[in-house]
Design an enzyme around this catalytic site. Sequence first.
Site, PDB file in Angstrom:
ATOM      1  N   TYR A  27      43.079  -5.236 -28.820  1.00 24.76           N
ATOM      2  CA  TYR A  27      42.610  -3.926 -29.246  1.00 24.76           C
ATOM      3  C   TYR A  27      41.302  -3.561 -28.545  1.00 24.76           C
ATOM      4  CZ  TYR A  27      40.591  -0.278 -32.174  1.00 24.76           C
ATOM      5  OH  TYR A  27      39.995   0.886 -32.605  1.00 24.76           O
ATOM      6  N   GLU A  28      40.429  -4.547 -28.388  1.00 23.10           N
ATOM      7  CA  GLU A  28      39.133  -4.308 -27.754  1.00 23.10           C
ATOM      8  C   GLU A  28      39.213  -4.316 -26.232  1.00 23.10           C
ATOM      9  OE1 GLU A  28      36.702  -7.321 -29.664  1.00 23.10           O
ATOM     10  OE2 GLU A  28      36.052  -5.877 -31.186  1.00 23.10           O
ATOM     11  N   ILE A  98      41.778  -2.344 -46.965  1.00 15.82           N
ATOM     12  CA  ILE A  98      41.777  -3.797 -46.830  1.00 15.82           C
ATOM     13  C   ILE A  98      40.510  -4.256 -46.115  1.00 15.82           C
ATOM     14  CG2 ILE A  98      43.005  -5.771 -45.842  1.00 15.82           C
ATOM     15  CD1 ILE A  98      45.595  -3.994 -46.203  1.00 15.82           C
ATOM     16  N   TYR A 132      31.752   1.604 -40.777  1.00 18.65           N
ATOM     17  CA  TYR A 132      30.583   0.829 -41.173  1.00 18.65           C
ATOM     18  C   TYR A 132      29.447   1.731 -41.656  1.00 18.65           C
ATOM     19  CZ  TYR A 132      32.845  -3.195 -39.016  1.00 18.65           C
ATOM     20  OH  TYR A 132      33.713  -4.195 -38.709  1.00 18.65           O
TER      21      TYR A 132
END
Length: 162
Positions: A27-28, A98, A132
Amino acid sequence: MDNIEIRKAKREDCFAIRTLIQELADYEKMPNEPKIDYKTLERDGFDIEHPLFICYVATLNQQVIGYALAYYTYSTWAGKAMYLEDLYVTLDYRRKHIGTKLLKMIAKVAKDNDCCRLDFAVLKWNPAQEFYKSLGAIDLTEETGWHQYRFTRTALETLAIS
């Protein structure tokens, strides 16, 4: 998603955690970066007297679908701290709270162990920054001008013999 369980990782979860570490690296856009195998996770997290990391997993029907991995650090200004190395939920289960549950569990461990802070890094293109920030995190680069740096293994080897 009421049947999602957040629990402390067990030794037998290490293979699944390593699989998710690879998913995160993919993904990164860094698929070749993970160099450890699940045996290293077993050794460093479960086979030594003082484990090198703390890990919680999210499971659905006993299948690991997410994890949060952190470890203790130390601040000379404020004392014991924690670093969140990874927080990852597999694609099919994102946006179902989640990740929030995993992060809250790590935050609870940090709080219960008298940590002064929980640090972590996010790639500048990753939309998780908003997640975040919505939970109260601050971007140290924006807020304080602190930049995070790293010495790689090669740089450490060079520096150590200089």
